[in-house]
Motif scaffolding. Structure first.
Motif, PDB file in Angstrom:
ATOM      1  N   ASP A 241       0.812  -1.218   0.000  1.00 41.14           N
ATOM      2  CA  ASP A 241       0.000   0.000   0.000  1.00 41.14           C
ATOM      3  C   ASP A 241       0.843   1.265   0.000  1.00 41.14           C
ATOM      4  N   ALA A 242       2.108   1.153  -0.368  1.00 44.20           N
ATOM      5  CA  ALA A 242       2.995   2.317  -0.315  1.00 44.20           C
ATOM      6  C   ALA A 242       2.446   3.479  -1.143  1.00 44.20           C
ATOM      7  N   LYS A 243       1.986   3.198  -2.329  1.00 43.09           N
ATOM      8  CA  LYS A 243       1.512   4.263  -3.227  1.00 43.09           C
ATOM      9  C   LYS A 243       0.304   4.991  -2.652  1.00 43.09           C
ATOM     10  N   THR A 244      -0.673   4.228  -2.154  1.00 40.37           N
ATOM     11  CA  THR A 244      -1.891   4.870  -1.647  1.00 40.37           C
ATOM     12  C   THR A 244      -1.633   5.638  -0.355  1.00 40.37           C
ATOM     13  N   LEU A 245      -0.676   5.179   0.432  1.00 34.55           N
ATOM     14  CA  LEU A 245      -0.319   5.925   1.640  1.00 34.55           C
ATOM     15  C   LEU A 245       0.318   7.259   1.280  1.00 34.55           C
ATOM     16  N   LEU A 246       1.066   7.281   0.190  1.00 37.82           N
ATOM     17  CA  LEU A 246       1.722   8.510  -0.231  1.00 37.82           C
ATOM     18  C   LEU A 246       0.778   9.475  -0.938  1.00 37.82           C
ATOM     19  N   ASP A 247      -0.171   8.928  -1.693  1.00 39.71           N
ATOM     20  CA  ASP A 247      -1.051   9.835  -2.447  1.00 39.71           C
ATOM     21  C   ASP A 247      -2.347  10.185  -1.709  1.00 39.71           C
ATOM     22  N   GLY A 248      -2.536   9.614  -0.512  1.00 41.49           N
ATOM     23  CA  GLY A 248      -3.670   9.994   0.315  1.00 41.49           C
ATOM     24  C   GLY A 248      -4.926   9.179   0.115  1.00 41.49           C
ATOM     25  N   THR A 249      -4.833   8.068  -0.645  1.00 41.43           N
ATOM     26  CA  THR A 249      -6.035   7.267  -0.922  1.00 41.43           C
ATOM     27  C   THR A 249      -6.067   5.953  -0.149  1.00 41.43           C
ATOM     28  N   PHE A 250      -5.200   5.798   0.813  1.00 42.11           N
ATOM     29  CA  PHE A 250      -5.129   4.553   1.589  1.00 42.11           C
ATOM     30  C   PHE A 250      -6.460   4.261   2.285  1.00 42.11           C
ATOM     31  N   ASP A 251      -6.867   3.000   2.250  1.00 43.36           N
ATOM     32  CA  ASP A 251      -8.086   2.563   2.940  1.00 43.36           C
ATOM     33  C   ASP A 251      -7.738   2.277   4.392  1.00 43.36           C
ATOM     34  N   TRP A 252      -8.129   3.170   5.290  1.00 46.49           N
ATOM     35  CA  TRP A 252      -7.722   3.044   6.693  1.00 46.49           C
ATOM     36  C   TRP A 252      -8.439   1.917   7.424  1.00 46.49           C
ATOM     37  N   ASN A 253      -9.410   1.296   6.805  1.00 46.91           N
ATOM     38  CA  ASN A 253     -10.003   0.101   7.406  1.00 46.91           C
ATOM     39  C   ASN A 253      -8.977  -1.031   7.489  1.00 46.91           C
ATOM     40  N   LYS A 254      -7.951  -0.954   6.671  1.00 48.53           N
ATOM     41  CA  LYS A 254      -6.894  -1.964   6.711  1.00 48.53           C
ATOM     42  C   LYS A 254      -6.077  -1.894   7.993  1.00 48.53           C
ATOM     43  N   TRP A 255      -6.181  -0.764   8.689  1.00 55.04           N
ATOM     44  CA  TRP A 255      -5.449  -0.616   9.958  1.00 55.04           C
ATOM     45  C   TRP A 255      -6.102  -1.439  11.068  1.00 55.04           C
ATOM     46  N   THR A 256      -7.385  -1.721  10.932  1.00 51.80           N
ATOM     47  CA  THR A 256      -8.124  -2.401  11.999  1.00 51.80           C
ATOM     48  C   THR A 256      -7.531  -3.762  12.367  1.00 51.80           C
ATOM     49  N   LEU A 421      -6.272   1.975  23.254  1.00 50.66           N
ATOM     50  CA  LEU A 421      -6.711   0.641  22.826  1.00 50.66           C
ATOM     51  C   LEU A 421      -6.458  -0.378  23.924  1.00 50.66           C
ATOM     52  N   LEU A 422      -5.271  -0.355  24.520  1.00 48.67           N
ATOM     53  CA  LEU A 422      -4.939  -1.307  25.577  1.00 48.67           C
ATOM     54  C   LEU A 422      -5.698  -0.998  26.865  1.00 48.67           C
ATOM     55  N   ALA A 423      -6.106   0.248  27.025  1.00 45.25           N
ATOM     56  CA  ALA A 423      -6.908   0.619  28.198  1.00 45.25           C
ATOM     57  C   ALA A 423      -8.365   0.233  28.015  1.00 45.25           C
ATOM     58  N   GLY A 424      -8.745  -0.102  26.792  1.00 45.90           N
ATOM     59  CA  GLY A 424     -10.116  -0.504  26.521  1.00 45.90           C
ATOM     60  C   GLY A 424     -11.067   0.633  26.263  1.00 45.90           C
ATOM     61  N   THR A 425     -10.537   1.835  26.037  1.00 39.91           N
ATOM     62  CA  THR A 425     -11.409   2.988  25.818  1.00 39.91           C
ATOM     63  C   THR A 425     -11.683   3.245  24.342  1.00 39.91           C
ATOM     64  N   VAL A 426     -10.923   2.604  23.460  1.00 40.86           N
ATOM     65  CA  VAL A 426     -11.231   2.649  22.031  1.00 40.86           C
ATOM     66  C   VAL A 426     -11.153   1.230  21.481  1.00 40.86           C
ATOM     67  N   SER A 427     -11.884   0.974  20.425  1.00 41.74           N
ATOM     68  CA  SER A 427     -11.870  -0.334  19.765  1.00 41.74           C
ATOM     69  C   SER A 427     -10.879  -0.313  18.611  1.00 41.74           C
ATOM     70  N   PRO A 428     -10.516  -1.477  18.055  1.00 49.73           N
ATOM     71  CA  PRO A 428      -9.648  -1.495  16.881  1.00 49.73           C
ATOM     72  C   PRO A 428     -10.195  -0.649  15.731  1.00 49.73           C
ATOM     73  N   GLN A 429     -11.517  -0.705  15.505  1.00 53.03           N
ATOM     74  CA  GLN A 429     -12.092   0.098  14.429  1.00 53.03           C
ATOM     75  C   GLN A 429     -11.994   1.586  14.738  1.00 53.03           C
ATOM     76  N   GLN A 430     -12.182   1.954  15.990  1.00 55.24           N
ATOM     77  CA  GLN A 430     -12.049   3.353  16.369  1.00 55.24           C
ATOM     78  C   GLN A 430     -10.603   3.835  16.244  1.00 55.24           C
ATOM     79  N   PHE A 431      -9.664   2.933  16.483  1.00 52.16           N
ATOM     80  CA  PHE A 431      -8.243   3.246  16.265  1.00 52.16           C
ATOM     81  C   PHE A 431      -8.053   3.610  14.792  1.00 52.16           C
ATOM     82  N   SER A 432      -8.607   2.800  13.900  1.00 51.92           N
ATOM     83  CA  SER A 432      -8.495   3.064  12.460  1.00 51.92           C
ATOM     84  C   SER A 432      -9.145   4.390  12.096  1.00 51.92           C
ATOM     85  N   ASP A 433     -10.325   4.643  12.648  1.00 51.86           N
ATOM     86  CA  ASP A 433     -11.031   5.886  12.355  1.00 51.86           C
ATOM     87  C   ASP A 433     -10.212   7.102  12.805  1.00 51.86           C
TER      88      ASP A 433
END
Length: 445
Positions: A241-256, A421-433
């Motif tokens: 995903d190097a290209k999309t991270l650089l051009d701003g089109t990366f799908d951040w759902n992949k971070w979840t 995230l480790l404290a339990g105050t955000v979820s993996p999806q919220q981390f991505s968001d």
């Protein structure tokens, strides 16, 4: 947040000792400065003056050198090399500044004023941040000897060489060799193997050994996990995903999924239970006592471990692959460097000083003191990690993920949101968001 020049300058006048927060990458790589949670120091100044018997000729010149080195023994090593330079060049005095945690703030102020030190450490930002302020060193005699892994890190698209890399960062996984031997574990090569090793260590030791140590106080250790494995997930695979991270089109759902893996490690008991209150400084003693198996990043903490257990055995390995079919890698690039301010009044002398530090015997001193591979080829070093670096010399080294693919300010986001995230105050999806919203906001500033 943008700060005025005056507010930053005012902060400089009240520099004090602080723990490295998430704005700096700890030297462990999970750490820094904007590097891997090294100890910080008060800003110190020292001059390597000429010897009493030296007979200076011409006007006395003073070169000012700024460095990110924080360990006092290594500061003394650098000053010793500078003193040797002054013996050969008695009309040149070398003044070192070691600002510690305030290094970046001070350099930003100096860039704004176009009044930089004669020689300064680029600490991972030779091209992106400091390039327009640095002299071209491509014609220096040492430039042809840069290692294959470091050359592209400090050489811009036009072939300009920005800095001498004295120490090359290679951050992967540090491990307690005695624990792995005790439980018949081979250093893992894939993330699945790493998790299997963690489960075996936890169950076989009845919980007496913690597979992974992290600190919510020195939260660069948590942000560092995300930074290391973001490379393993999104950059090192053949399809990436190097290209999309650089051009701003990366799908951040992949971070979840990455955030989910970190959360799973905690829920399964693979991370120390006191992660939210633990400090980086707690880790060396626990490691020395055989209570910690793995630490993400370089073994910069080794000497602290030896204070508690001189017989401790520390091993290093590349970061495990995360994607099927991919291979291991290191994250890193510049650790300690010397670049010359292009507008400095003493540019010729600055280049001469850098060339002196680039001598093979001096580079060996630096490698042995920092326990890191040199950025030049054929530099001999003899310390407990030399054979590891030799063994893994052909493993790919990628620049730290955040330095290339994220806008300035995202390191702080990874650190703080990882803790949440480790404290339990955000979820993996919220981390991505959160990553997405801050990425877009900071990218458009």
């Amino acid at each position: 947040m943008k700060k005025t020049f005056l507010s930053v300058a005012a902060m400089m006048l009240t520099v004090s000792v602080v723990f490295m927060g998430c704005s700096s990458r700890p030297s462990s790589g999970t750490s820094t400065t904007e590097s891997p949670a090294a100890a910080t120091t008060k800003p110190t100044t020292t001059t390597a003056a000429s010897t009493p018997d030296a007979k200076p000729s011409g006007d006395k010149i003073k070169l000012t050198v700024y460095s990110t080195i924080s360990e006092l023994p290594n500061q003394e090593m650098m000053k010793g090399i500078a003193a040797d330079f002054t013996k050969e060049n008695p009309n040149v005095a070398v003044e070192f500044q070691f600002p510690g945690a305030e290094y970046e703030n001070i350099l930003k102020v100096k860039m704004a004023a176009n009044d930089l030190p004669d020689v300064f450490d680029t600490h991972g930002w030779a091209i992106i941040r400091y390039g327009k302020y640095l002299a071209d060193l491509r014609n220096e005699p040492w430039a042809k000897d840069m290692t294959d892994t470091i050359k592209p890190v400090v050489t811009d698209k036009d072939g300009k060489v920005e800095a001498l890399v004295m120490s090359e960062a290679k951050d992967g996984i540090s491990y307690n060799a005695e624990i792995l031997e005790k439980y018949s574990i081979t250093p893992p090569k894939t993330f699945d193997e790493l998790m299997a090793a963690a489960e075996k260590i936890k169950s076989s030791s009845n919980g007496a050994v913690t597979p992974f140590f992290m600190s919510g106080v020195d939260n660069g250790m948590i942000g560092g996990f995300s930074d290391l494995y973001a490379t393993s997930m999104f950059i090192s695979p053949a399809t990436n995903d190097a290209k999309t991270l650089l051009d701003g089109t990366f799908d951040w759902n992949k971070w979840t999924p990455l955030a989910q893996k970190l959360q799973d490690m905690s829920k399964k008991g693979y991370i120390n239970k006191d992660v939210l209150t633990a400090k980086y400084s707690d880790m060396p003693q626990l490691f020395a006592q055989g209570k910690v198996a793995f630490v993400f990043g370089a073994p910069s903490f080794a000497d602290e471990v030896y204070k508690y257990n001189k017989a401790a055995k520390i091993g290093i390995a590349p970061l495990t692959s995360m994607v099927a079919g991919d291979s291991q890698s290191f994250s890193g690039g510049e650790r300690y460097t010397m670049g010359a301010w292009k507008d400095g009044k003493h540019l010729a002398e600055s280049k001469k000083l850098i060339a002196f530090f680039a001598k093979a015997d001096n580079m060996s001193k630096i490698a042995n003191a920092t326990k890191l591979p040199a950025g030049l080829k054929n530099i001999e070093s003899k310390h407990e990690f030399s054979e590891y670096y030799k063994q893994f010399e052909n493993i790919r080294v990628f620049p730290y993920f955040d330095r290339v693919y994220l806008p300035n300010g995202m390191w702080d986001v990874m650190c703080k949101t990882g803790v949440a995230l480790l404290a339990g105050t955000v979820s993996p999806q919220q981390f991505s968001d959160k990553m997405k919203s801050e990425y877009l906001r900071l990218r458009n500033q």
